[in-house]
Each structure stands twice: as structure tokens, then as C-alpha cells.
Design an enzyme around this catalytic site. Structure first.
Site, PDB file in Angstrom:
ATOM      1  N   THR A  17       0.817  -1.209   0.000  1.00 34.26           N
ATOM      2  CA  THR A  17       0.000   0.000   0.000  1.00 34.26           C
ATOM      3  C   THR A  17       0.857   1.268   0.000  1.00 34.26           C
ATOM      4  O   THR A  17       0.441   2.301  -0.490  1.00 34.26           O
ATOM      5  CB  THR A  17      -0.914  -0.002   1.241  1.00 34.26           C
ATOM      6  OG1 THR A  17      -1.340  -1.348   1.489  1.00 34.26           O
ATOM      7  CG2 THR A  17      -2.111   0.863   1.055  1.00 34.26           C
ATOM      8  N   ARG A  21       7.915  -2.151   3.146  1.00 35.25           N
ATOM      9  CA  ARG A  21       7.992  -1.979   4.596  1.00 35.25           C
ATOM     10  C   ARG A  21       8.411  -3.327   5.166  1.00 35.25           C
ATOM     11  O   ARG A  21       7.758  -4.335   4.906  1.00 35.25           O
ATOM     12  CB  ARG A  21       6.626  -1.568   5.118  1.00 35.25           C
ATOM     13  CG  ARG A  21       6.674  -0.960   6.472  1.00 35.25           C
ATOM     14  CD  ARG A  21       5.329  -0.414   6.845  1.00 35.25           C
ATOM     15  NE  ARG A  21       4.950   0.747   6.057  1.00 35.25           N
ATOM     16  CZ  ARG A  21       3.807   1.398   6.227  1.00 35.25           C
ATOM     17  NH1 ARG A  21       2.939   0.990   7.118  1.00 35.25           N
ATOM     18  NH2 ARG A  21       3.513   2.463   5.491  1.00 35.25           N
ATOM     19  N   SER A 112       6.391   4.549   8.198  1.00 28.39           N
ATOM     20  CA  SER A 112       5.195   5.284   8.609  1.00 28.39           C
ATOM     21  C   SER A 112       4.926   5.205  10.110  1.00 28.39           C
ATOM     22  O   SER A 112       5.730   5.638  10.913  1.00 28.39           O
ATOM     23  CB  SER A 112       4.007   4.782   7.796  1.00 28.39           C
ATOM     24  OG  SER A 112       2.897   5.595   8.009  1.00 28.39           O
ATOM     25  N   HIS A 113       3.845   4.570  10.483  1.00 27.58           N
ATOM     26  CA  HIS A 113       3.402   4.516  11.886  1.00 27.58           C
ATOM     27  C   HIS A 113       3.883   3.245  12.578  1.00 27.58           C
ATOM     28  O   HIS A 113       3.471   2.972  13.698  1.00 27.58           O
ATOM     29  CB  HIS A 113       1.885   4.565  11.913  1.00 27.58           C
ATOM     30  CG  HIS A 113       1.296   3.547  10.987  1.00 27.58           C
ATOM     31  ND1 HIS A 113       1.285   3.725   9.625  1.00 27.58           N
ATOM     32  CD2 HIS A 113       0.788   2.331  11.221  1.00 27.58           C
ATOM     33  CE1 HIS A 113       0.769   2.653   9.054  1.00 27.58           C
ATOM     34  NE2 HIS A 113       0.449   1.781  10.002  1.00 27.58           N
ATOM     35  N   ASP A 276       1.817  10.630  12.970  1.00 31.97           N
ATOM     36  CA  ASP A 276       2.571   9.374  12.994  1.00 31.97           C
ATOM     37  C   ASP A 276       4.056   9.623  12.700  1.00 31.97           C
ATOM     38  O   ASP A 276       4.494  10.777  12.613  1.00 31.97           O
ATOM     39  CB  ASP A 276       1.975   8.368  12.003  1.00 31.97           C
ATOM     40  CG  ASP A 276       2.239   8.742  10.564  1.00 31.97           C
ATOM     41  OD1 ASP A 276       2.407   9.946  10.282  1.00 31.97           O
ATOM     42  OD2 ASP A 276       2.296   7.845   9.697  1.00 31.97           O
ATOM     43  N   ASP A 278       6.108   9.549  10.117  1.00 34.81           N
ATOM     44  CA  ASP A 278       6.563  10.389   8.995  1.00 34.81           C
ATOM     45  C   ASP A 278       5.657  11.585   8.748  1.00 34.81           C
ATOM     46  O   ASP A 278       5.820  12.292   7.750  1.00 34.81           O
ATOM     47  CB  ASP A 278       6.706   9.543   7.724  1.00 34.81           C
ATOM     48  CG  ASP A 278       5.393   8.907   7.298  1.00 34.81           C
ATOM     49  OD1 ASP A 278       4.573   8.565   8.177  1.00 34.81           O
ATOM     50  OD2 ASP A 278       5.170   8.757   6.078  1.00 34.81           O
ATOM     51  N   ASP A 280       2.320  11.978   8.093  1.00 32.55           N
ATOM     52  CA  ASP A 280       1.178  12.086   7.177  1.00 32.55           C
ATOM     53  C   ASP A 280      -0.159  11.704   7.820  1.00 32.55           C
ATOM     54  O   ASP A 280      -1.206  12.020   7.285  1.00 32.55           O
ATOM     55  CB  ASP A 280       1.427  11.312   5.863  1.00 32.55           C
ATOM     56  CG  ASP A 280       1.768   9.860   6.073  1.00 32.55           C
ATOM     57  OD1 ASP A 280       1.828   9.411   7.226  1.00 32.55           O
ATOM     58  OD2 ASP A 280       1.985   9.157   5.060  1.00 32.55           O
ATOM     59  N   ARG A 281      -0.121  11.043   8.984  1.00 30.66           N
ATOM     60  CA  ARG A 281      -1.386  10.698   9.642  1.00 30.66           C
ATOM     61  C   ARG A 281      -1.706  11.681  10.764  1.00 30.66           C
ATOM     62  O   ARG A 281      -0.804  12.292  11.329  1.00 30.66           O
ATOM     63  CB  ARG A 281      -1.303   9.303  10.259  1.00 30.66           C
ATOM     64  CG  ARG A 281      -1.204   8.199   9.248  1.00 30.66           C
ATOM     65  CD  ARG A 281      -1.271   6.859   9.933  1.00 30.66           C
ATOM     66  NE  ARG A 281      -1.320   5.801   8.941  1.00 30.66           N
ATOM     67  CZ  ARG A 281      -1.798   4.587   9.159  1.00 30.66           C
ATOM     68  NH1 ARG A 281      -2.263   4.268  10.352  1.00 30.66           N
ATOM     69  NH2 ARG A 281      -1.820   3.686   8.199  1.00 30.66           N
ATOM     70  N   THR A 343      -7.875   1.176  -1.091  1.00 32.04           N
ATOM     71  CA  THR A 343      -6.972   1.661  -0.045  1.00 32.04           C
ATOM     72  C   THR A 343      -5.588   1.924  -0.621  1.00 32.04           C
ATOM     73  O   THR A 343      -5.071   1.122  -1.389  1.00 32.04           O
ATOM     74  CB  THR A 343      -6.895   0.629   1.080  1.00 32.04           C
ATOM     75  OG1 THR A 343      -8.162   0.596   1.728  1.00 32.04           O
ATOM     76  CG2 THR A 343      -5.835   0.973   2.096  1.00 32.04           C
ATOM     77  N   GLU A 362      -8.802   8.664   4.441  1.00 33.99           N
ATOM     78  CA  GLU A 362      -8.959   7.250   4.744  1.00 33.99           C
ATOM     79  C   GLU A 362      -9.311   7.110   6.221  1.00 33.99           C
ATOM     80  O   GLU A 362      -8.946   7.961   7.038  1.00 33.99           O
ATOM     81  CB  GLU A 362      -7.649   6.502   4.521  1.00 33.99           C
ATOM     82  CG  GLU A 362      -7.084   6.639   3.147  1.00 33.99           C
ATOM     83  CD  GLU A 362      -5.792   5.847   2.999  1.00 33.99           C
ATOM     84  OE1 GLU A 362      -5.782   4.902   2.216  1.00 33.99           O
ATOM     85  OE2 GLU A 362      -4.800   6.163   3.679  1.00 33.99           O
ATOM     86  N   GLU A 363      -9.936   5.989   6.546  1.00 33.21           N
ATOM     87  CA  GLU A 363     -10.292   5.725   7.940  1.00 33.21           C
ATOM     88  C   GLU A 363      -9.058   5.589   8.835  1.00 33.21           C
ATOM     89  O   GLU A 363      -9.142   5.740  10.039  1.00 33.21           O
ATOM     90  CB  GLU A 363     -11.138   4.459   8.048  1.00 33.21           C
ATOM     91  CG  GLU A 363     -10.575   3.216   7.347  1.00 33.21           C
ATOM     92  CD  GLU A 363      -9.348   2.610   7.965  1.00 33.21           C
ATOM     93  OE1 GLU A 363      -9.296   2.551   9.196  1.00 33.21           O
ATOM     94  OE2 GLU A 363      -8.449   2.189   7.192  1.00 33.21           O
ATOM     95  N   SER A 364      -7.917   5.292   8.214  1.00 32.00           N
ATOM     96  CA  SER A 364      -6.706   5.009   8.972  1.00 32.00           C
ATOM     97  C   SER A 364      -5.957   6.292   9.334  1.00 32.00           C
ATOM     98  O   SER A 364      -4.747   6.352   9.211  1.00 32.00           O
ATOM     99  CB  SER A 364      -5.818   4.079   8.164  1.00 32.00           C
ATOM    100  OG  SER A 364      -5.616   4.628   6.876  1.00 32.00           O
ATOM    101  N   LYS A 375      -1.027  12.249   2.137  1.00 31.65           N
ATOM    102  CA  LYS A 375      -1.832  12.760   3.235  1.00 31.65           C
ATOM    103  C   LYS A 375      -0.959  13.664   4.088  1.00 31.65           C
ATOM    104  O   LYS A 375       0.262  13.607   3.995  1.00 31.65           O
ATOM    105  CB  LYS A 375      -2.452  11.629   4.028  1.00 31.65           C
ATOM    106  CG  LYS A 375      -1.497  10.572   4.493  1.00 31.65           C
ATOM    107  CD  LYS A 375      -2.274   9.337   4.931  1.00 31.65           C
ATOM    108  CE  LYS A 375      -1.350   8.182   5.193  1.00 31.65           C
ATOM    109  NZ  LYS A 375      -1.709   6.981   4.458  1.00 31.65           N
TER     110      LYS A 375
HETATM  111  C1  G1P Z   1      -2.694   0.976   5.873  1.00 34.72           C
HETATM  112  C2  G1P Z   1      -4.006   1.723   5.902  1.00 34.72           C
HETATM  113  C3  G1P Z   1      -4.180   2.504   4.630  1.00 34.72           C
HETATM  114  C4  G1P Z   1      -2.981   3.416   4.401  1.00 34.72           C
HETATM  115  C5  G1P Z   1      -1.696   2.625   4.484  1.00 34.72           C
HETATM  116  C6  G1P Z   1      -0.467   3.513   4.413  1.00 34.72           C
HETATM  117  O1  G1P Z   1      -2.691   0.069   4.781  1.00 34.72           O
HETATM  118  O2  G1P Z   1      -5.094   0.861   6.099  1.00 34.72           O
HETATM  119  O3  G1P Z   1      -5.361   3.261   4.708  1.00 34.72           O
HETATM  120  O4  G1P Z   1      -3.058   4.030   3.153  1.00 34.72           O
HETATM  121  O5  G1P Z   1      -1.644   1.891   5.709  1.00 34.72           O
HETATM  122  O6  G1P Z   1      -0.424   4.437   5.450  1.00 34.72           O
HETATM  123  P1  G1P Z   1      -3.079  -1.469   4.888  1.00 34.72           P
HETATM  124  O7  G1P Z   1      -2.163  -2.082   5.909  1.00 34.72           O
HETATM  125  O8  G1P Z   1      -4.503  -1.515   5.374  1.00 34.72           O
HETATM  126  O9  G1P Z   1      -2.919  -1.987   3.498  1.00 34.72           O
HETATM  127 ZN    ZN Z   2       2.705   7.698   7.723  1.00 37.58          ZN
END
Ligand code: G1P
Ligand code: ZN
Length: 539
Positions: A17, A21, A112-113, A276, A278, A280-281, A343, A362-364, A375
Site C-alpha cells: 500500500t 515496509r 510510517s506509523h 505518525d 513520517d 502524514d497521519r 486503499t 482514509e479511515e486510517s 496525506k
Molecule cells: C494501511 C491503511 C491505509 C494506508 C496505508 C499507508 O494500509 O489501512 O489506509 O493508506 O496503511 O499508510 P493497509 O495495511 O490496510 O494496506
Molecule cells: Zn505515515
């Protein structure tokens, strides 16, 4: 001195996504980073004469990876690379710097997070010249290249000092070290009403921001404390650390515990927020009050006119399919374009480039706009502060008024972690095969009105993507099933639950959604197949 190094491929460098990672221990394997980066360069047809942006969120291995990439870029004939001071750059800033400099691409070193450190995770996100992620077609090519790569180019040279701002040379390549905070601050100043927010803080508005020892600390101190006058110390955990000081830099109710405790105490400030790793969240909190990311997107969209940069109108809005339908009701009321995408942020980018949308989310805990192609955590927080400054209302009042106007989507995500990958794939495939038979069936109080895979046909490039399975019920409830594309430990099954309510906005979220969670387990055969009676993580 140019060096050509023989290498053997790894087979696990498929981008998910958000880039690759991995566990830090995986990335530390010999030539792991080099293989991936050279594969990108190769798929681009070489990077001779090109300009790139480079930086990361400061996590463990950032420093080492940056030096490797600088030397490889120089050896591959890159003309210029723009690097954040000390190797730091937030994801939103990288996107901006890339666009401002008409750069050809960018690499952000982050997971990321996810937690950092030797036992944590590391990752690389590759951005194209649009400032956003590459298409699936390109990431497929890069993956294919990683599986056949046999050599990479690098320079035999000492490490580059990235502590001083200014221009230096590595071989024939120019390296420009920039203060990455300033361009970000200027971008935000151009969007929001800083004067109004300054007055809000001057009037005693109390605010706390948790940088979680990650990249946004210096950005937040500069913007909230120095520029806007929030009290000194409003930014918590402001010093970026390689292991985030042991924190899991994921801005949600579980991991941003220090902030959540403050915001749920009797002496809570007016607003709390976190980003988070980096940057972006984002998470938004009022006094003893949590705004779901899905609601946040809907509320920001509904209040666009308070923001100087958007007051003359917005194009439209998009959300990932898994995100609640709250913003759809706003789009309908505002009579603007509305899109549901798979997503992953890249799906929003075509819609922004073609001026179909201005906002997306996004919900995340991801929200953003067309000012960049990622983001943007601090952007979302400034948006809330600007609305509060303009309306004089609290976070809770703004949210409650929104529910009164549009109804409320009670919404939660259930994650089933660490499932065997083959088992998870089979669960999804079998469920997909069963979907047609679900229509009209009743599970407890819920009757299925429709059940189908989510398929997105991109209106811009014509590509078609399937992402997840959706079950709709006659009472406007929904269940979405999908497998995570960012996990580093087996497969994660994500189940997204939504119920709509027009009267009672004070129900206990978890209790209200529990019957639907049971139905989701029944329909997905989750308990039998995974052995898990309940989800591991609820967000
Ligand atoms: C997760 C989040 C998604 C986001 C991504 C990157 O991906 O659900 O919304 O874009 O991290 O930050 P997922 O692990 O669900 O594929
Ligand atoms: Zn991030």
C-alpha cells in the site's frame, strides 16, 4: 571512484500500500536497500541528469540508508539530490519539495506509523514527479526487476555530512541540504488563516500536540508554538529519536496514550492532536472527545469555506472504500464530485491531478488535499484549528452539529493480526466465492441487500483494481473485508464495520457495533478458520 557491485536478488521486494515496509533486520541484509533502489533506477531507464528528493523520518537505519542512496545516485549519474538536514524530511514536505523543484522523483525512508529501532520496522516509499506514488504497473515492473537484478552502481567515497545547510558535491552530483521545515511552514501559511489561529491561541485556547518522538516535532514546535503562539511545551515528545523513544508512533487511541490520558483528564486542554512517524497521519481529540478519521474528513469537507485557500470552492472529495460513508452525505449536500477508491493514497492522485477532487481521506487517520500528493497530518490539525477560530465552537460542538445535520456513521475497524498468509488468502477467496449467495439472507437483525467485491475503475487512466469485499445491509450497515498491504508479520485481515444512526448520537460505539462484528465473523468464517474468537486490535 565508481564501483559496480555484483549482487543476488531478494524475492520479497514487492511494494504494498505504501512502498516496501520490512523488519529492520531484513533491510540490514547485504545489498537489500541497494537492490531495491537500483531496481527503481533501472525501471526508470536510468537517472542520469535527474533530480531527486531524499529524506526520512529519522528512524533507525535512516542515516545508513541515506548514505548508501546518495552514493548510488551519484554513481548512476544523477544531477542533483535535495536532502533534508540530517536526513530528516516528513512525507508531506517531501511531496511539496519535489513539486516545487520539479524534481523527477523522491525517496522517503520510513515505515510510517510502525515502530522503529533495530527490532522495529524500516521502509522506503518511492514518489514519482507528481509527488505521489507510482502506478501499480510501475511498481510491478520494479518488483520484476528486483527479482532479476545482478549488479548495482555505487561510489567508493566517504560519508556525506548532512548537518550543514547548503550545496556540496559528491562525484559529479550536487547535493543540496535544505531546512525542510521552512517550505512546509510557508505552504501552510498559504492555505490557512494564521492570523485567526494566532488570535485563538492569544485568547487562551489550550492545545496539545504529540509528535511521538518522530519527524513532526520540529515542524510542530515551529508552527504551533513559534508561529501561532500556542503555549511553550504544547508539543510533547518533540525530539525525533531513532526508536521513537520506544513509542509506537501511530496516532490512535491505543498508541498515543500520553495524549489520550491528558485529553480525558478533568483538566483537559481544548484540543489534542497527534501525527505518525513520517507526519502524514493525524488524530483529532476534543476535551474527553474523539473524532473518528471518517467523521473528520466529512467535517473538514463541510466546512471548507472557512479556509482561505478553499473558500472559492472545492472540486470534489474522495475516500477509500473502507472509510465510512459520512463524507458521501456531505458531498451530496454540497453537490460536489464524490469518489470511492481502493486503499492506498496513490488512487487519490489521479483524481487530484485531473481536478476531480480537492480533499480525500482514509479511515486510517489519513486526510489530505491537492496541495500535495500525500496525506498531511499537520494540515488536518491546522484545518480544525482554523474552523474553531472561525466559528468559536469546540471540537465536540462542531462534531455534534455535524451529526445532527447528516446523521452519524458509527464505525470501527477490527484487525485480525499475524494470520498465516495462505490461510488468509484462502479465507478471502472463499468468501468472495460465497458473496452472491449472501444476498437476501438474514443474520440476526441484519439482512444483506448486496454483497460484492469492491472494484474501482479509475476514470483517469482507465485501470481497474479490486480491493476488498463489501457486504451491504438493508439498514445501511456495511461490512468491508480486506487484507492489509503494509503488515510485516504474516497477514492482517481488516474488517471494517459501519452502522448509520439519525437520532441517538451517544451510543457506546463498541457495543452498538458488536452485533455487526459477530455477523462479520460468521459471514467470513473467521473464528473457524483463524482460531481467533475476537479481533486483536479495535480502532
Ligand atoms: C494501511 C491503511 C491505509 C494506508 C496505508 C499507508 O494500509 O489501512 O489506509 O493508506 O496503511 O499508510 P493497509 O495495511 O490496510 O494496506
Ligand atoms: Zn505515515
Amino acid at each position: 571512484m565508481l564501483k559496480i557491485v555484483r549482487t543476488t536478488p531478494y524475492t520479497d521486494q514487492k511494494m504494498g500500500t505504501a512502498g516496501i515496509r520490512k523488519k529492520s533486520t531484513v533491510v540490514e541484509q547485504p545489498n537489500y536497500i541497494e537492490n531495491f533502489v537500483q531496481s527503481i533506477f533501472n525501471v526508470l531507464g536510468g537517472v542520469e541528469g535527474q533530480t531527486f528528493v531524499l529524506g526520512g523520518d529519522g528512524r533507525y537505519y535512516n542515516k545508513i540508508a541515506i548514505q548508501k542512496i546518495l552514493k548510488m545516485a551519484a554513481a548512476n549519474g544523477m544531477k542533483k539530490i535535495i536532502v533534508g538536514q540530517n536526513g530528516f524530511i516528513s512525507t508531506p514536505t517531501s511531496s511539496r519539495v519535489l513539486l516545487d523543484n520539479h524534481a523527477d522523483g523522491g525517496l522517503v525512508l520510513t515505515a510510517s506509523h510502525n515502530p522503529g529501532g533495530p527490532k522495529g520496522d524500516f521502509g522506503i516509499k518511492y514518489a514519482t514527479k507528481t509527488g505521489g506514488q507510482c502506478s501499480s504497473a510501475v511498481s510491478d515492473k520494479i518488483y520484476a526487476e528486483t527479482k532479476q537484478i545482478s549488479e548495482y552502481k555505487t561510489l567508493d567515497a566517504p560519508d556525506v555530512d548532512l548537518s550543514k545547510i547548503g550545496v556540496q558535491k559528491l562525484g559529479n552530483m550536487e547535493i543540496e541540504v535544505i531546512d525542510s521545515v521552512t517550505p512546509y511552514v510557508e505552504m501552510m501559511r498559504g492555505i490557512f488563516d494564521f492570523e485567526a489561529i494566532r488570535k485563538l491561541f492569544a485568547g487562551g485556547f489550550r492545545f496539545v500536540f504529540d509528535a511521538m518522538n518522530a519527524v513532526t516535532g520540529p515542524y510542530a514546535q515551529r508552527i504551533f508554538e513559534q508561529e501561532l503562539g500556542a503555549a511553550k511545551g504544547s508539543v510533547l515528545n518533540a525530539v525525533p529519536m531513532e526508536d521513537f523513544g520506544g513509542l509506537h508512533p501511530d496516532p490512535n487511541l491505543i498508541y498515543a496514550k500520553e495524549l489520550v490520558d491528558i485529553m480525558y483528564s478533568d483538566n483537559a486542554p481544548d484540543m489534542g492532536a497527534a501525527n505518525d512517524g513520517d507526519g502524514d497521519r493525524n488524530m483529532i481529540l476534543g476535551k474527553k472527545f474523539f473524532v473518528t478519521p471518517s467523521d473528520s474528513l466529512a467535517i473538514l469537507t463541510d466546512n471548507y469555506k472557512y479556509i482561505p485557500a478553499y473558500k472559492n470552492g472545492i472540486y470534489g472529495v474522495a475516500k477509500s472504500a473502507a472509510t465510512s460513508t459520512a463524507v458521501g452525505r456531505v458531498a451530496e449536500a454540497l453537490n460536489i464530485g464524490y469518489y470511492e477508491v481502493p486503499t492506498g493514497w496513490k488512487y487519490f492522485c489521479n483524481l487530484m491531478d485531473s481536478k476531480r477532487i480537492t480533499f480525500c481521506g482514509e479511515e486510517s487517520f489519513g486526510t489530505g488535499s491537492s496541495h500535495i500528493r500525500e496525506k498531511d497530518g499537520i494540515w488536518a490539525i491546522l484545518f480544525w484549528l482554523n474552523i474553531i477560530a472561525a466559528t468559536g465552537k469546540s471540537v465536540e460542538e462542531i462534531t455534534r452539529e455535524h451529526w445532527a445535520k447528516y446523521g452519524r456513521s458509527y464505525y470501527m475497524r477490527n484487525d485480525y493480526d499475524g494470520i498465516d498468509v495462505d490461510l488468509a488468502n484462502k479465507l478471502m477467496a472463499d468468501l468472495e466465492a460465497r458473496l452472491p449467495s449472501l444476498k437476501g439472507k438474514t443474520f440476526g437483525q441484519f439482512t444483506v441487500s448486496e454483497a460484492r467485491p469492491f472494484i474501482y475503475n479509475d476514470p483517469v487512466d482507465g485501470s481497474s483494481t479490486q480491493n476488498g469485499l463489501v457486504v451491504y445491509f438493508t439498514d445501511k450497515s456495511r461490512i468491508v473485508y480486506r487484507l492489509s498491504g503494509t503488515g510485516t508479520n504474516g497477514a492482517t485481515l481488516r474488517v471494517y464495520l459501519e452502522r448509520f444512526e439519525t437520532n441517538d448520537f451517544d451510543k457506546n460505539m463498541q457495543k452498538f457495533l458488536e452485533p455487526l462484528a459477530d455477523v462479520s465473523r460468521q459471514i467470513g468464517e473467521i473464528v473457524e478458520r483463524t482460531g481467533k474468537a475476537k479481533a486483536d486490535v479495535l480502532t
